[in-house]
Each structure stands twice: as C-alpha cells, then as structure tokens.
Design an enzyme around this catalytic site. Structure first.
Site, short mmCIF file in Angstrom:
data_model
loop_
_atom_site.label_atom_id
_atom_site.label_comp_id
_atom_site.label_asym_id
_atom_site.label_seq_id
_atom_site.Cartn_x
_atom_site.Cartn_y
_atom_site.Cartn_z
CB SER A 1 -1.06 -0.08 1.18
OG SER A 1 -0.11 0.15 2.43
CE LYS B 1 -3.45 1.92 4.83
NZ LYS B 1 -3.22 1.16 3.44
#
Length: 694
Positions: free
Chosen positions: A567, A610
């Site tokens: 990611s 996040k």
C-alpha cells in the site's frame, strides 16, 4: 438383562461379564427418544435455525432504508426478547448456517476457517443443540482379573452407570461389614484366650494386630471390583459438547494417572486410574477444536484414528509413567468433529486429518462482513440485547446507544454497505460501555457511554500508534507543512484497526557499479516486490540513465515490525520521482495506494484508519485509491480536518502532491504519454475492494 441393578443376581452377572454389550431392551429403557419424538425435535430445531428467527418486537410498517434500527420501535434493549436457545442467537453467516444445518442432519464433520470472533465456536455449540438426543451412553471401566494392565470397558445406557457403581459399592460395603464383624470376633477370641488362658498379653496384642492387618489387606480386593465410571451422561439433556481447543494429549485422548506405589498392597488398581479424554466425553455429540494446527502431529494422527474407527483405547500419555503400561479396551468415540482456525491453520494441519474431515463432511469459510439491510440492523440491535442479558450485570442500552454501535459495526466492516461480523470485538465494546454506565450508577447505557467506550477500548496497536504520533510531534519528526524534495507522508495500519503515518524518503546518488534500487526499513517480501514494481515505472519514465545511479528508498522509523504489504507503492513512486526531477512535495499531503507497473492506482485496505491517522498527525489532504472511496467511514470529528482526494493513476497523485505548476504539468504530461494510460479522471480500477489491510 434385567434393569434391576440392585439385585445380587444382576450384580454378579455384571461382574462376571463386564464386556457384554447391553441389550436393545436396556437401551430403550434407558430413556432414549422415541422415533416420532425424535423427528419432531429434529424438525423443530433444524428448520428454525439461527438468523431465520424473527425479532419479537414492534417494527414500523414502512421502514426507512436509512433508519439505523431498521424500523425497530424501541426505547431500550430491554424491550427486545432474547431467544432461549443458543442456535436462535446466531446472526449472519448464512452459508455457514446452511452447512451446519446439513451437517447436523447427516452427522458430518465440519472445518470452519475464518477471522477470530466471527462465530465459529458459537456455531459449534449450536450444532450440539441441533443434534437429536440419541442413545447417550455411560462408559464404565472394570478391573481385569486376568491382566490388571488391560482393564475392561463396558457401555450402558445413560443413567445406568451410576446405578451400577452404587450397586457395586453397596455390595462391597456389605461384604466389608461382614468381614469387619468377623474380624472383631476373631480378635476378641484371640485377646480373650491370651489374657485369660495363656496369660500372654503381648502375644495376644501382636496376634490381634496381625489379624487386623490381614483383614484390611484382604478388603482391598473387594474395593477393586468397583468399576470406574469415566463417562457419565445421566444429567445430559442434549448431545454432549466438548471444547478441546489447546488441549494437551492426555486431555484430548485420555490418560492413565501415574501410581508411585505399584506393589506392596498400596497400589491403586489400574482401572481406577483411567481418565477419559475429550474424544470419549463427546461420544454421540460434538468435539470442537479451535486452532486445530496447534495440536502436535501425534495428537492429530490419533484424532484421525478415533474419527475413522469410532473408538479409541485409553493409555498413559507419558512414557515414563506407570500409566504407559496400562491400555484399556476400545472406548466409543462416535462424535462429530468441528475443526476451526484462521487461514494459517490449514498450513500446519495434518493433510490426512483434513482429508478425513473433507471426505466425510464440509469445509466452510466464514464471512467477515454482511450486507447492511434493515433486517440485519434489527438483528444487531438484538445482538446488543443478547450481550446485556448474557452478561447479567450491564444496564440496558438506549435507542441512541444501539444506533452508535451499529454505526461502529459499519465502520469496522471497512466496506460501504456492509456490517462487520466480528461480534466478539463488538461485544467487547458493548461490555466496556456497560461497565462505564454501571460505574456511574446509570440506569441505562447511553450514546455518551458508547463514545467513551470507543476511546477507552482502543486496541494495543492503536494505543502504540497514538504514542508514535505524539512522540514524533515532540521531536518534530512529523512534517505536515511546507515543501520537501524526496519526502512523502505515507500511511499504514498496525494490527487491524489502527492507522499510522509512515514517512518515506528517497535520494538518487551516482553508482559505482550497475544502478539499483535500494530500500531499507525492515521491508518484507510483498513490500520489496512493490518497490520493484515502482522501479519499472521509474526506469521507463526517467530521461536519465539509471544504470549509472542508485535510488535509495528509506521507510523512516518503521521499528521492528517492518513493512508488510504494497500500500506504500504510490508513496515510494512519488518520493523517487520527486528526487529524480528535484521537484518538492507538499508535506500537508498524506497518501496510500498500491500501484501497477503501468501506473494504475489499485485499492488497499484500512483506508478509514489511515485517513484518521493522517488527520491526527496534522495533514490536511489525503490521497486514496478511487476504488476505496466507497470504503471511507471516518469519525465525524475528522471529517472537517482533511480533504480526501480519490485517484486512479499515478499522474493524478503527482498533480496533487508536487509543487510548481510549469514543472509539475510538464512532468505529469510526460508520465501520461510514457505509461500509455492517459487516463481521464474517474477511470481506472473500480468496484469494491477486498484486500488485506496494509
């Protein structure tokens, strides 16, 4: 065989032939269900399974799709009746429920694989309720007069074992009374003779002591004839359920206790030292083993034998124990095996054991989420009522508190239009909120208590991540304003529900050999591969000869846990391009996303956590994959703190993150033409994402 176990004839018959099988008449008289009754119970319990049970509370006629309670008209969870049976409390897991239903009807083994807390153990217990109460059996172990180390085993209908043992004890007591009476008469005669006739007091006392010891030693033989009832189902109202998760070999397979006194008349008869294992206690019921891969290979092999043969002898599990010399006749092990575990459970599971389960049963993968519908929201409200009722010490929840919990279930699902099925963690939040309310002596648990619980019940990973953020602020390691060349604020997750900002820095240096990409920061295999994918784009994009340069990429302060996942791909690409072209990066921007070798931004997991981590760190803009836009469910307090920008191509990332209009525009145009994608905004990877959180 006569059912009158108190008669001497029946008692002697059992002593003479303990291994004789009980007659059909004896089984029927043992209280088993008649055929018609069994069919009625089977139909009632199987067809009325789990989530099919409707909520017995007021529901609005026209249900608004946006109603968090799905039209349920309640003020508190006290108004929601909780089903008595465990099987009726099952929520979600439609596929798993269907498999359990079929397996219960046909007595098939099941292996359930899935995330912790998704209901594997609950479904296993539910299966034991679905099974009809068959001819449950008691198991007795008898002394073998021919070979004391080979005890005999006998099964009788449930409830008969106690009667047989009591009958043996009563007969032994009568024999002991007769022996004691005879002993005292003999002692009295000996003492009388020695005192009156022989006039030898010491000799008389010595003779009396010898007689006393002789009778006491002889009485041990009659006590040894009392059988050992190792499995007692007299009070069992349903099929047995045994949870053997983490059981050692003796607890799982049975054992024979060690006897330090093996001679001299002080030893314990071998049949009295026999202990049953979970496989014997679960006969005619369910044996549940979670984390099946943690069982050692030897135990798995023996478990496989018990499944295949339907019987397993009990012996001592320690080679150095006297119990290792004892081995009983085979003991029945006709159970249904339910094995469970996470995905890694299949790696260390004995292939032959898995083959037995698959060949004679089903394999099921447990769902992590379920579609968010009004009906399912009503069942989540019932779940809260179930947790409160089962705990017994928590105040009931208000309507607003239940709505907040359903919002949290949406957030933890990580997918738009879904609710999480990890009920154990959600139940923990219910209990923490209830504990807070109880600590305040509140009559009801309110929404404010749930909000406090969400802050107080943070995971260890989230607490660590919050500490990282605070420490980086203290030492000015977090940069959230200005422009810096070759530095990007990346985003990652720790555990499953905690986000953290992870800076990535890049530098280009002359190479003294063939040029290469060097990445540091405890990168694991998938992260290393993502860096290689990024290098493919860089090599194609750059006008410079990379064969004469080394590209250094550093994941800053990753700690011992390292980086696992792809990611950070767009983060690495942005940092390297910035270093190559000497164009600064906006430090108020944080980003996450995977990257294909053609420059397409692919979806990742954990975007909600996040984004919240970026907001806590002070960033004002967060770049995420366009495919993840539907998965964003951040808390209200963070919505005004950050702008979320979905992207589908690396050129869009650079357009947002880089400084300087002329240089940036030229760079973006060149990148589009070289990658060959030239994607318009809105194109790219679409559809729901289902990656592992990175």
């Amino acid at each position: 065989m006569s059912n009158d176990t108190n008669t001497d004839d029946s008692l002697h018959e059992r002593e003479d032939s303990p291994d004789d099988a009980p007659s059909e008449e004896g089984i029927d008289d043992g209280g088993s269900l008649q055929h018609d009754e069994a069919e009625e119970v089977d139909k009632k319990t199987i067809d009325d399974l789990g989530s099919d049970v409707e909520i017995d509370a007021d529901v609005a006629e026209n249900v608004d799709e946006n109603d968090l309670l799905g039209g349920l008209q309640i003020e508190t969870t006290d108004e929601i009746p909780v089903p008595d049976r465990l099987v009726d409390q099952v929520i979600g897991q439609e596929h798993a429920r269907d498999v359990i239903m079929k397996a219960a009807k046909q007595r098939r083994h099941v292996m359930m694989i899935g995330s912790p807390g998704t209901g594997k153990s609950m479904l296993a217990k539910a299966m034991s309720e679905l099974l009809p109460r068959e001819e449950l059996q008691d198991v007795l172990v008898y002394h073998n007069p021919d070979d004391g180390n080979r005890p005999k085993v006998r099964t009788v209908p449930a409830g008969k074992g106690d009667q047989i043992v009591e009958a043996h004890k009563e007969e032994a007591r009568k024999r002991n009374q007769m022996r004691s009476f005879l002993m005292w008469i003999i002692i009295a005669v000996v003492l009388g003779y020695s005192l009156i006739i022989a006039r030898q007091v010491l000799l008389g006392i010595l003779a009396a002591g010898i007689i006393y010891l002789a009778f006491r030693y002889g009485s041990r033989g009659s006590d040894a004839m009392i059988p050992n009832l190792i499995v007692n189902n007299a009070d069992q109202k349903s099929a047995p359920f045994q949870d053997a998760t983490g059981a050692h070999a003796g607890a799982l397979l049975g054992d024979v206790r060690h006897d330090p006194f093996q001679s001299g008349g002080m030893e314990t008869p071998s049949h009295d030292r026999v202990e049953p294992g979970a496989i014997h206690k679960s006969n005619k019921g369910v044996l549940f083993v979670d984390e099946i891969n943690t069982l050692d290979v030897r135990s798995q092999q023996h478990l496989m034998t018990a499944i295949q043969e339907g019987e397993f002898s009990i012996t001592g599990q320690s080679e150095r124990s006297s119990g290792a010399m004892v081995q009983t006749e085979p003991v029945p092990t006709d159970f249904i095996m339910i094995a469970a575990g996470n995905l890694d459970a299949m790696e260390n599971m004995h292939p032959a054991l898995r083959s037995r389960i698959k060949g004679y049963g089903y394999e099921v993968y447990m769902d992590d989420t379920i579609e968010d519908t009004p009906e399912m929201r009503r069942k989540y409200a019932r779940f809260v009522a179930q947790e409160v009722t089962n705990d017994g010490r928590l105040p009931h929840f208000t309507e607003e508190a239940v709505e907040e919990l359903i919002l949290e279930a949406r957030r933890r699902a990580g997918r738009k239009g879904h609710l999480t099925l990890e009920f154990r963690n959600l139940g923990g939040l219910v209990r923490v909120a209830g504990d807070i309310a109880r600590g305040e002596n509140a009559e009801l648990t309110t929404r404010d208590h749930v909000l406090q619980a969400k802050r107080r019940a943070r995971s260890i990973e989230q607490q660590i991540a919050d500490q990282y953020i605070e420490r980086r602020k203290d030492y000015e390691l977090s940069v959230n304003d200005g422009f810096v060349t070759g530095r990007v604020n990346g985003l990652a997750v720790m555990g499953e529900d905690s986000g953290i900002m992870l800076p990535v820095m890049a530098e280009v240096t002359p190479s003294q050999g063939p040029g290469q990409v060097i990445a540091t920061g405890q990168l694991k295999e998938m992260a290393e591969e993502s860096v290689q994918n990024v290098s493919a784009i860089i090599k194609k994009f750059s006008n410079q000869d990379l064969s004469e340069m080394d590209v250094h990429v550093q994941f800053v302060q990753t700690g011992q846990q390292g980086v696992d996942g792809d990611s950070a791909s767009i983060t690495v690409a942005t940092a390297v391009i910035s270093a190559l072209e000497d164009i600064p990066i906006d430090q108020s921007v944080a980003m996450t996303g995977s990257l294909s070798v053609r420059g397409d931004v692919l979806p990742v997991g954990g975007v909600t956590h996040k984004i919240e981590a970026a907001a806590k760190a002070g960033c004002s803009t967060v770049i995420i994959p366009a495919a993840n836009e539907q998965d964003v469910m951040i808390e209200d307090e963070y919505k005004e703190m950050v702008d979320i920008i979905p992207v589908s191509h690396i050129s869009e990332v650079l357009d947002v993150a880089l400084e300087g209009e002329p240089e940036k525009d030229s760079l973006v145009d060149r990148l589009k033409s070289i990658t060959g994608s030239a994607l318009n905004k809105g194109q790219g990877v679409k559809g729901p994402s289902s990656p592992s959180p990175q």
